[in-house]
Design a protein around this motif. Structure first.
Motif, PDB file in Angstrom:
ATOM      1  N   PRO A 109      -0.722  30.483  33.791  1.00 16.09           N
ATOM      2  CA  PRO A 109       0.059  30.799  35.267  1.00 16.09           C
ATOM      3  C   PRO A 109       1.513  30.553  35.212  1.00 16.09           C
ATOM      4  N   ILE A 110       2.254  31.051  34.236  1.00 17.10           N
ATOM      5  CA  ILE A 110       3.674  31.187  34.035  1.00 17.10           C
ATOM      6  C   ILE A 110       4.295  32.396  34.549  1.00 17.10           C
ATOM      7  N   THR A 111       5.252  32.065  35.425  1.00 20.56           N
ATOM      8  CA  THR A 111       5.881  33.357  35.939  1.00 20.56           C
ATOM      9  C   THR A 111       7.330  33.338  35.519  1.00 20.56           C
ATOM     10  N   PRO A 112       8.302  34.069  34.729  1.00 19.15           N
ATOM     11  CA  PRO A 112       9.484  33.950  34.402  1.00 19.15           C
ATOM     12  C   PRO A 112      10.394  34.954  35.636  1.00 19.15           C
ATOM     13  N   HIS A 113      11.315  34.135  36.129  1.00 13.62           N
ATOM     14  CA  HIS A 113      12.376  34.950  37.053  1.00 13.62           C
ATOM     15  C   HIS A 113      13.705  34.839  36.744  1.00 13.62           C
ATOM     16  N   ARG A 114      14.489  36.230  36.731  1.00 15.52           N
ATOM     17  CA  ARG A 114      15.883  36.173  36.358  1.00 15.52           C
ATOM     18  C   ARG A 114      16.527  36.189  37.514  1.00 15.52           C
ATOM     19  N   LEU A 115      17.155  35.328  38.023  1.00 17.55           N
ATOM     20  CA  LEU A 115      18.076  35.185  39.230  1.00 17.55           C
ATOM     21  C   LEU A 115      19.434  35.531  38.941  1.00 17.55           C
ATOM     22  N   THR A 116      19.971  36.332  40.270  1.00 16.50           N
ATOM     23  CA  THR A 116      21.284  36.803  40.179  1.00 16.50           C
ATOM     24  C   THR A 116      21.943  36.341  41.459  1.00 16.50           C
ATOM     25  N   PRO A 117      23.278  36.098  41.468  1.00 20.16           N
ATOM     26  CA  PRO A 117      24.117  35.914  42.794  1.00 20.16           C
ATOM     27  C   PRO A 117      23.908  37.248  43.818  1.00 20.16           C
ATOM     28  N   ASP A 118      23.824  37.132  44.865  1.00 17.83           N
ATOM     29  CA  ASP A 118      23.841  37.867  45.947  1.00 17.83           C
ATOM     30  C   ASP A 118      25.447  38.859  45.583  1.00 17.83           C
ATOM     31  N   ILE A 119      25.251  39.979  45.791  1.00 19.20           N
ATOM     32  CA  ILE A 119      26.522  40.646  45.613  1.00 19.20           C
ATOM     33  C   ILE A 119      27.875  40.190  46.112  1.00 19.20           C
ATOM     34  N   LYS A 120      27.680  39.849  47.464  1.00 21.37           N
ATOM     35  CA  LYS A 120      29.166  38.973  48.166  1.00 21.37           C
ATOM     36  C   LYS A 120      29.337  37.631  47.495  1.00 21.37           C
ATOM     37  N   ASP A 121      28.571  37.180  46.850  1.00 22.26           N
ATOM     38  CA  ASP A 121      28.903  35.854  45.945  1.00 22.26           C
ATOM     39  C   ASP A 121      29.279  36.152  44.536  1.00 22.26           C
ATOM     40  N   ARG A 122      29.461  37.304  44.039  1.00 24.00           N
ATOM     41  CA  ARG A 122      29.747  37.574  42.493  1.00 24.00           C
ATOM     42  C   ARG A 122      31.070  37.221  42.229  1.00 24.00           C
ATOM     43  N   PHE A 123      31.246  37.062  40.843  1.00 27.65           N
ATOM     44  CA  PHE A 123      32.527  36.526  40.404  1.00 27.65           C
ATOM     45  C   PHE A 123      33.643  37.632  40.878  1.00 27.65           C
ATOM     46  N   TRP A 124      33.440  38.820  40.282  1.00 27.14           N
ATOM     47  CA  TRP A 124      34.473  39.815  40.552  1.00 27.14           C
ATOM     48  C   TRP A 124      34.510  40.400  41.821  1.00 27.14           C
ATOM     49  N   VAL A 125      33.596  40.173  42.676  1.00 28.87           N
ATOM     50  CA  VAL A 125      33.668  40.743  44.064  1.00 28.87           C
ATOM     51  C   VAL A 125      34.582  39.608  44.783  1.00 28.87           C
ATOM     52  N   ASN A 126      34.691  38.300  44.462  1.00 31.70           N
ATOM     53  CA  ASN A 126      35.543  37.433  45.106  1.00 31.70           C
ATOM     54  C   ASN A 126      36.831  37.275  44.494  1.00 31.70           C
ATOM     55  N   LEU A 127      36.909  37.319  43.168  1.00 32.21           N
ATOM     56  CA  LEU A 127      38.519  37.314  42.590  1.00 32.21           C
ATOM     57  C   LEU A 127      39.020  38.536  42.808  1.00 32.21           C
ATOM     58  N   ILE A 128      38.675  39.576  42.420  1.00 26.28           N
ATOM     59  CA  ILE A 128      39.241  40.813  42.491  1.00 26.28           C
ATOM     60  C   ILE A 128      39.039  41.687  44.077  1.00 26.28           C
ATOM     61  N   GLY A 129      38.030  41.437  44.770  1.00 26.20           N
ATOM     62  CA  GLY A 129      37.572  41.988  45.934  1.00 26.20           C
ATOM     63  C   GLY A 129      38.554  41.073  46.910  1.00 26.20           C
ATOM     64  N   LYS A 130      38.168  39.901  47.026  1.00 26.33           N
ATOM     65  CA  LYS A 130      38.684  39.277  48.315  1.00 26.33           C
ATOM     66  C   LYS A 130      40.062  38.643  47.782  1.00 26.33           C
ATOM     67  N   ALA A 394      31.530  47.219  46.333  1.00 24.43           N
ATOM     68  CA  ALA A 394      31.649  46.084  47.269  1.00 24.43           C
ATOM     69  C   ALA A 394      33.066  45.841  47.267  1.00 24.43           C
ATOM     70  N   ILE A 395      33.851  45.772  46.158  1.00 24.48           N
ATOM     71  CA  ILE A 395      35.237  45.625  46.135  1.00 24.48           C
ATOM     72  C   ILE A 395      35.916  46.544  47.071  1.00 24.48           C
ATOM     73  N   ARG A 396      35.732  47.666  46.685  1.00 30.40           N
ATOM     74  CA  ARG A 396      36.133  48.822  47.282  1.00 30.40           C
ATOM     75  C   ARG A 396      36.023  48.674  48.827  1.00 30.40           C
ATOM     76  N   ALA A 397      34.889  48.286  49.328  1.00 32.47           N
ATOM     77  CA  ALA A 397      34.981  48.109  50.793  1.00 32.47           C
ATOM     78  C   ALA A 397      35.622  46.961  51.287  1.00 32.47           C
ATOM     79  N   ILE A 398      35.584  45.720  50.575  1.00 32.36           N
ATOM     80  CA  ILE A 398      36.652  44.665  51.172  1.00 32.36           C
ATOM     81  C   ILE A 398      38.004  45.245  51.128  1.00 32.36           C
TER      82      ILE A 398
END
Length: 554
Positions: A109-130, A394-398
């Motif tokens: 009963p083992i289920t692996p999950h690959r989790l990723t940040p929400d788009i708004k929280d991602r590194f380049w979206v915040n650094l380059i976008g905001k 996302a960067i473009r929208a910001i």
């Protein structure tokens, strides 16, 4: 074990031997698993500690499955920040795939999950976008967004559905004195009602009713490697390959046989984000490149980090990097405010987000690095995207909606670097707000003495806000939005803004000094000193070099 007794070299196997310790660990895991219906979450990074922890749980579940008792789900979560060392990221992704298949084949009963940040929280979206500046000690905005939030959101969701959750981690007291102190603190807390079961409190406010279980908490670094090299990986992902990855990330490329406490152990490497600016050097990635010429394709990622990093062992070099960093940042905060910081040697404006020109430069650099990695790297990275389309959009929208940068330069930069049509949404040609009109407006503003482009930015923002509301029946927010952009563009130069902000700060301090009867003598002296410092700093053009030297380096 108290913090003073922690010895990173002392083996947990020395008294009873590795076989007995492993058998006891698996027996305890089985007992804890069967003791209630609380779901389990195992944190898996692909590193040695989380691999050893997962192996123990996996073997315990195999035994329980044979007994017909492996009925409770176990979730394995791995958080990919999307700016991980690509070697490690690919390793973890392959491991999760093997894990999923092996669990199915073994009916576990083992289920692996690959989790990723929400788009708004991602590194380049915040650094380059905001335009958030590269993370640093006083503004470490990345960890929560990239690492903690994705995993915590998953854990909290599971907890809320079941009332409680058990988080299984590969943390060890031998990692550091700080780690040992924290583990001891939570283990011996008066509110830890499950100490007898080997559980501790999480310590995180938003993870109430989540219990921490650390099966290898007392193991040394060498214990982990001995176990991994002695016991086969149950999801068929060879542990000797894991040791090879650590070896490649170790300076000199050696993992020596440990014969005494003076011998440096293998596996002290720390894998992390290739953009991490919290350290002065990415030692693991640099070692990988130095130890294997076939990994030289990662050099563009190292260069990319150098564009934004502000740390350096050399004080003079660090000062140069901090000055360069400030020159690439707006003198206004994200919301347009002017914030003054006063130290004993100077007063200055606190810099805000990255300027448009630097953000556009960074976007170009990231895309160029992406092209270089795809060209130089092995087949498995030919499709690697440092900036996938969803982040570009996302960067473009910001830039368009929040920063009113109507030039819409994301598609232009993309097409110039990638040499392909931009795959995102195509914007209709606007009769007024187009590149030709904006270029003419910029030229006109320059002719009027707008050397820093602040007048152009203000007029462009006004046009953007007006255009946003032109087809709306209700324009309730129009006045407020226009007021905001007009206030933000109230100054014709940084020097003028700095003079205004320092004069205002000096005026407020003088009012406080004259009218606050509760001030102590020391407080009055401090205020007078600040007034004197501000007076000396008012005439200084640009950002103060003194502030950098006294505040950000020490």
């Amino acid at each position: 074990m108290s913090i003073n007794e922690v010895n990173p070299k002392r083996s947990a196997f020395s008294q009873y031997g590795i076989k007995q310790v492993i058998e006891d660990s698996i027996a305890h895991i089985k007992h804890l698993y069967l003791s209630d219906a609380i779901p389990w979450v195992i944190g898996y990074s692909g590193g040695k500690d989380s691999t050893a922890t997962l192996q123990l749980v996996w073997y315990a579940l195999q035994q329980l499955a044979e007994e017909g008792k492996a009925t409770k789900k176990v979730h394995v979560i791995s958080t990919d920040t999307l700016v991980e060392n690509p070697i490690v990221s690919m390793w973890v992704e392959k491991s999760l795939g093997r894990m999923e298949q092996a669990a199915e084949d073994q009916n576990l009963p083992i289920t692996p999950h690959r989790l990723t940040p929400d788009i708004k929280d991602r590194f380049w979206v915040n650094l380059i976008g905001k335009g958030y500046p590269a993370p640093r000690a006083k503004f470490r905005w990345c960890t929560d967004r990239l690492k903690i939030n994705p995993s915590n959101n998953f854990i909290k969701s599971l907890r809320d559905k079941n009332g409680e959750a058990i988080l299984v981690l590969g943390t060890r007291k031998a990692e550091s004195a700080t780690r040992a102190a924290l583990m001891d603190e939570y283990e011996n807390s008066a509110t830890n009602t499950r100490k007898a079961q080997g559980l501790t409190e999480s310590g995180a406010k938003d993870l109430q009713r989540v219990w921490i279980y650390a099966p290898i908490g007392e193991w040394s670094n060498d214990d982990v490697w001995i176990y991994l090299n002695s016991v086969k990986n149950p999801w068929n992902f060879p542990n000797h390959d894991l040791m090879g990855m650590y070896q490649g990330a170790t300076d000199g490329g050696e993992c020596p046989l440990v014969v005494d406490q003076s011998t440096q152990s293998c596996g002290d490497s720390r894998f992390g984000c290739y953009v991490c600016t919290m350290v002065s050097e990415d030692k693991s990635m640099n070692a990988m490149i130095a130890n294997d010429e076939e990994k030289e394709w990662m050099m563009p990622l190292v260069s990319l980090r150098n564009e934004i990093e502000v740390n350096d062992p050399s004080r003079d070099k660090k000062l140069d990097k901090l000055r360069r960093d400030k020159s690439n940042r707006d003198f206004r905060r994200m919301d347009g405010r002017l914030t003054v910081h006063v130290t004993k040697n100077g007063a200055d404006l606190v810099p805000g987000p990255y300027l448009q020109s630097f953000r556009e430069h960074l976007l170009k650099c990231v895309l160029e690095a992406q092209v270089a990695v795809q060209r130089m790297g092995p087949p498995e990275v030919k499709g690697l995207e440092l900036l996938p389309l969803e982040e570009l959009e996302a960067i473009r929208a910001i830039w368009l909606k929040e920063k009113h940068e109507l030039e819409d330069s994301v598609p232009t930069i993309y097409e110039k670097v990638i040499k392909k049509p931009y795959p995102g949404e195509r914007r209709a040609h606007h009769p007024i707000l187009n590149k030709e009109t904006l270029e003419r407006l910029k030229t006109y503003c320059t002719q009027q003495g707008d050397e820093e482009g602040l007048l152009y930015q203000q007029l462009r923002a006004v046009m953007s806000v007006a255009n946003k509301h032109r087809n709306q029946l209700r324009r309730a927010k129009l006045k407020d939005e226009l007021s905001d952009v007009l206030d933000k563009g109230a100054f014709s130069s940084m020097y003028e803004a700095k003079q205004f902000a320092l004069e205002r700060e000096r005026h407020n301090l003088q009012i406080k000094l004259n009218n606050d009867v509760s001030l102590e003598d020391e407080e009055k002296i401090d205020i007078r000193d600040k007034i004197s410092i501000i007076t000396q700093s008012i005439k200084e053009h640009g950002y103060s070099s003194l502030l950098i030297d006294t505040v950000e380096v020490e």
